[in-house]
Motif scaffolding. Structure first.
Motif, PDB file in Angstrom:
ATOM      1  N   GLN A 110     -25.551   3.071  -0.507  1.00  0.00           N
ATOM      2  CA  GLN A 110     -26.556   3.657  -0.505  1.00  0.00           C
ATOM      3  C   GLN A 110     -27.397   3.450  -1.940  1.00  0.00           C
ATOM      4  OE1 GLN A 110     -26.366   7.864   0.281  1.00  0.00           O
ATOM      5  NE2 GLN A 110     -26.560   7.495   2.839  1.00  0.00           N
ATOM      6  N   SER A 111     -26.799   2.692  -3.018  1.00  0.00           N
ATOM      7  CA  SER A 111     -27.538   2.192  -3.903  1.00  0.00           C
ATOM      8  C   SER A 111     -29.035   0.937  -3.742  1.00  0.00           C
ATOM      9  CB  SER A 111     -26.117   1.437  -4.803  1.00  0.00           C
ATOM     10  OG  SER A 111     -25.867   2.564  -4.839  1.00  0.00           O
ATOM     11  N   ARG A 112     -29.114   0.576  -5.196  1.00  0.00           N
ATOM     12  CA  ARG A 112     -30.150  -0.473  -4.414  1.00  0.00           C
ATOM     13  C   ARG A 112     -29.469  -1.955  -5.096  1.00  0.00           C
ATOM     14  NH1 ARG A 112     -33.330   3.017  -8.547  1.00  0.00           N
ATOM     15  NH2 ARG A 112     -32.162   1.993  -9.750  1.00  0.00           N
ATOM     16  N   MET A 155     -29.355  12.348  -6.424  1.00  0.00           N
ATOM     17  CA  MET A 155     -28.427  12.756  -7.653  1.00  0.00           C
ATOM     18  C   MET A 155     -27.899  10.762  -8.167  1.00  0.00           C
ATOM     19  SD  MET A 155     -24.736  14.182  -8.300  1.00  0.00           S
ATOM     20  CE  MET A 155     -23.193  13.646  -7.865  1.00  0.00           C
ATOM     21  N   LYS A 156     -28.436  10.885  -9.509  1.00  0.00           N
ATOM     22  CA  LYS A 156     -28.205   9.084  -9.635  1.00  0.00           C
ATOM     23  C   LYS A 156     -26.959   9.488 -10.339  1.00  0.00           C
ATOM     24  CE  LYS A 156     -29.727   6.072 -13.026  1.00  0.00           C
ATOM     25  NZ  LYS A 156     -30.191   5.840 -14.661  1.00  0.00           N
ATOM     26  N   ARG A 157     -26.343   8.068  -9.789  1.00  0.00           N
ATOM     27  CA  ARG A 157     -25.207   7.470  -9.970  1.00  0.00           C
ATOM     28  C   ARG A 157     -24.584   6.745 -11.157  1.00  0.00           C
ATOM     29  NH1 ARG A 157     -25.209   5.749  -3.487  1.00  0.00           N
ATOM     30  NH2 ARG A 157     -23.911   7.925  -2.903  1.00  0.00           N
ATOM     31  N   THR A 158     -23.564   6.728 -11.848  1.00  0.00           N
ATOM     32  CA  THR A 158     -23.131   6.327 -12.619  1.00  0.00           C
ATOM     33  C   THR A 158     -22.710   5.095 -12.728  1.00  0.00           C
ATOM     34  OG1 THR A 158     -20.813   6.263 -12.637  1.00  0.00           O
ATOM     35  CG2 THR A 158     -22.172   8.187 -14.303  1.00  0.00           C
ATOM     36  N   THR A 159     -22.742   4.195 -13.442  1.00  0.00           N
ATOM     37  CA  THR A 159     -22.020   2.401 -13.010  1.00  0.00           C
ATOM     38  C   THR A 159     -20.993   2.252 -12.332  1.00  0.00           C
ATOM     39  OG1 THR A 159     -23.763   1.686 -14.472  1.00  0.00           O
ATOM     40  CG2 THR A 159     -22.468   0.070 -14.368  1.00  0.00           C
ATOM     41  N   GLU A 163     -19.500   4.436 -11.074  1.00  0.00           N
ATOM     42  CA  GLU A 163     -19.489   5.097  -9.755  1.00  0.00           C
ATOM     43  C   GLU A 163     -19.631   3.785  -8.683  1.00  0.00           C
ATOM     44  OE1 GLU A 163     -20.193  10.174 -10.048  1.00  0.00           O
ATOM     45  OE2 GLU A 163     -21.623   8.471  -9.541  1.00  0.00           O
ATOM     46  N   ILE A 164     -20.389   3.301  -8.709  1.00  0.00           N
ATOM     47  CA  ILE A 164     -21.219   2.123  -7.704  1.00  0.00           C
ATOM     48  C   ILE A 164     -20.290   1.254  -7.649  1.00  0.00           C
ATOM     49  CG2 ILE A 164     -23.195   0.743  -7.877  1.00  0.00           C
ATOM     50  CD1 ILE A 164     -25.060   2.382  -8.605  1.00  0.00           C
ATOM     51  N   GLN A 218     -29.014  -2.884  -8.923  1.00  0.00           N
ATOM     52  CA  GLN A 218     -27.133  -1.829  -8.519  1.00  0.00           C
ATOM     53  C   GLN A 218     -25.878  -2.670  -8.108  1.00  0.00           C
ATOM     54  OE1 GLN A 218     -28.783   1.748  -7.209  1.00  0.00           O
ATOM     55  NE2 GLN A 218     -28.348   2.947  -9.577  1.00  0.00           N
TER      56      GLN A 218
END
Length: 64
Positions: free
Chosen positions: A34-36, A1-5, A7-8, A39
């Motif tokens: 668990q983000s890049r 699931m892709k997180r929004t900005t 959320e990150i 990001q």
């Protein structure tokens, strides 16, 4: 699931500790959230506009 900005940014802010003793590197933040890395950098930059995010000298990382 892709997180929004947003959320990150929230994950990064909540992961950061208070004080240089609890500073986290971007590598640590990537594991925790668990983000890049890209990001994470964008989230830290955005948070700096509204919050007191400090980069600790000597490569220790970021903290509140």
């Amino acid at each position: 699931m892709k997180r929004t900005t947003e959320e990150i940014e929230a994950l990064v802010f909540n992961a950061l500790g208070v004080g240089k003793e609890r500073a986290l590197s971007r590598a640590d933040l990537v594991v925790i959230t668990q983000s890049r890395d890209r990001q994470e950098r964008a989230a830290i930059e955005a948070l700096r506009h509204d919050k007191a995010i400090v980069t600790v000298q000597g490569g220790k990382g970021c903290c509140l």
